[in-house]
Scaffold this motif. Structure first.
Motif, PDB file in Angstrom:
ATOM      1  N   LYS A   1      10.796-118.948  64.015  1.00 27.71           N
ATOM      2  CA  LYS A   1      11.567-119.916  63.216  1.00 27.71           C
ATOM      3  C   LYS A   1      11.141-119.953  61.764  1.00 27.71           C
ATOM      4  CE  LYS A   1      13.332-123.032  66.706  1.00 27.71           C
ATOM      5  NZ  LYS A   1      12.866-123.903  67.779  1.00 27.71           N
ATOM      6  N   LEU A   2       9.858-119.762  61.500  1.00 28.71           N
ATOM      7  CA  LEU A   2       9.355-119.960  60.132  1.00 28.71           C
ATOM      8  C   LEU A   2       9.322-118.668  59.327  1.00 28.71           C
ATOM      9  CD1 LEU A   2       6.467-122.490  60.838  1.00 28.71           C
ATOM     10  CD2 LEU A   2       8.763-122.973  59.926  1.00 28.71           C
TER      11      LEU A   2
ATOM     12  N   GLU B   1       7.091-116.602  58.770  1.00 27.08           N
ATOM     13  CA  GLU B   1       5.799-116.161  58.260  1.00 27.08           C
ATOM     14  C   GLU B   1       4.691-116.879  59.024  1.00 27.08           C
ATOM     15  OE1 GLU B   1       4.457-117.986  54.310  1.00 27.08           O
ATOM     16  OE2 GLU B   1       6.627-118.100  54.103  1.00 27.08           O
ATOM     17  N   THR B   2       3.496-116.382  58.863  1.00 30.71           N
ATOM     18  CA  THR B   2       2.353-116.959  59.562  1.00 30.71           C
ATOM     19  C   THR B   2       1.997-118.315  58.967  1.00 30.71           C
ATOM     20  OG1 THR B   2       1.483-114.765  60.046  1.00 30.71           O
ATOM     21  CG2 THR B   2      -0.073-116.591  60.170  1.00 30.71           C
TER      22      THR B   2
ATOM     23  N   PHE C   1       8.725-127.569  59.990  1.00 26.13           N
ATOM     24  CA  PHE C   1       7.891-126.984  58.944  1.00 26.13           C
ATOM     25  C   PHE C   1       6.459-126.978  59.459  1.00 26.13           C
ATOM     26  CE2 PHE C   1       7.692-131.532  58.232  1.00 26.13           C
ATOM     27  CZ  PHE C   1       6.365-131.744  57.947  1.00 26.13           C
TER      28      PHE C   1
END
Lengths: 217, 217
Positions: free
Chosen positions: A147-148, A150-151, A210
């Motif tokens: 979903k994001l 990136e790590t 988030f």
């Protein structure tokens, strides 16, 4: 591993489904299994997760890992009901001491010179409490990068190094690639006090999807 | 703009130098200018920043922006000494209510149902208080991406929208590209309560040179 997830809400179902999909032996525990099984939301989830057995708090036994996924206000009482006791169990504690009695954003009913994680440890001195995953929304606990994109970072707090290694392994299976070991269980004071900022960022961005990434030089 | 920076420590010098390098008219204020000027660390910095005048708290006047860069424990007293008063001034507040009296990590002497930012606002009702830059180390306040290599997040809290716009402009000049407006000044409770986690991450990573990036889907 034999894993018992305490709590059948969003967090509990997410964890139970995530563990089951990774071939762990999973039970999910609730106060009143009959009442929980009759709820449409739970029934739909249960139909999709037939390997996960629903049990009463008091019927949890033989778990190697117990995940505390009930609300902060009621989790001490729920954990007190866990049948076989929590001695030697790796107790993955996701709770936050959120007090919504004065509305949103919530305040914290434990903070700064104590934490809910430490209260749980004191109530169950034989448990190997590891605080983790209390810093992000349930929807990002499993496969967060899907979903994001990136790590992002998650944290470990606990006094038992071997128990932290177990939790670190489970987090890695869930796709968390930046797991920061903060040290002793008392560092849970830090992650629990992230919630007041988390709640206000959620308000500003109008989303709970988030997470924070700790960017270092 | 005419900017007065209150405090001559690492934070104050960093801000004053950053503002001066961007052609603002800057004074830096301290309790006892003679004592401060005699300190080697300050003298070396002052020699490199000849445009920044050193004044006493009581001699600050005519500033459009006042930056509160003194320690949390003493800032209310320092601000009370600012000569011309703070009416209509944009008061950029970087303070954190850190209490080191019981050692490291510090606890907070204001939290959860109040914040130091709100205490400052109550003490100076005519000031236009904007809380910002209290969430990261001084070394990352100016040109953060030079050290971190990627964009990270900073926050705004304040009740005066025009004052927040002024601060947002200054942050942009400093190279901050993800400035999240959290809303009312009461949201400073969130950023001040980030410090307990900040301190523990610093301990775990053994560095203060990190910042958080809010990664959203």
């Amino acid at each position: 591993m034999r894993i018992a997830v305490i709590g059948t809400g969003n967090v509990g179902r997410t964890l139970a489904g995530g563990f089951a999909a990774r071939n762990h032996e999973v039970v999910i525990a609730t106060r009143d299994p009959g009442e929980t099984a009759a709820r449409d939301e739970y029934a739909a989830w249960a139909a999709a997760h037939p390997s996960v057995e629903l049990v009463a708090f008091a019927d949890v036994s033989d778990a190697e890992v117990v995940a505390n996924a009930v609300g902060g206000k009621v989790c001490l009482e729920a954990l007190a009901q866990v049948g076989a006791g929590l001695d030697d169990v790796v107790l993955l504690d996701l709770s936050n001491p959120l007090d919504f009695s004065a509305g949103y954003p919530p305040s914290l009913f434990v903070k700064d010179d104590d934490s809910l994680g430490e209260q749980i440890q004191r109530a169950h001195p034989g448990a190997r409490v590891v605080k983790s995953l209390n810093t992000l929304n349930f929807s990002l606990m499993v496969d967060p990068e899907d979903k994001l994109g990136e790590t992002t970072s998650v944290f470990l707090s606990g006094d038992d190094e071997a128990a932290k290694d177990v939790v670190r392994g489970l987090l890695t299976e869930f796709g968390h690639r930046d797991v920061i070991d903060l040290g002793a269980l008392s560092t849970a004071r830090g992650t629990e006090m992230w919630l007041p900022l988390f709640m206000r960022v959620a308000g500003a961005l109008d989303t709970l999807e988030f997470n924070l990434r700790i960017v270092r030089s």
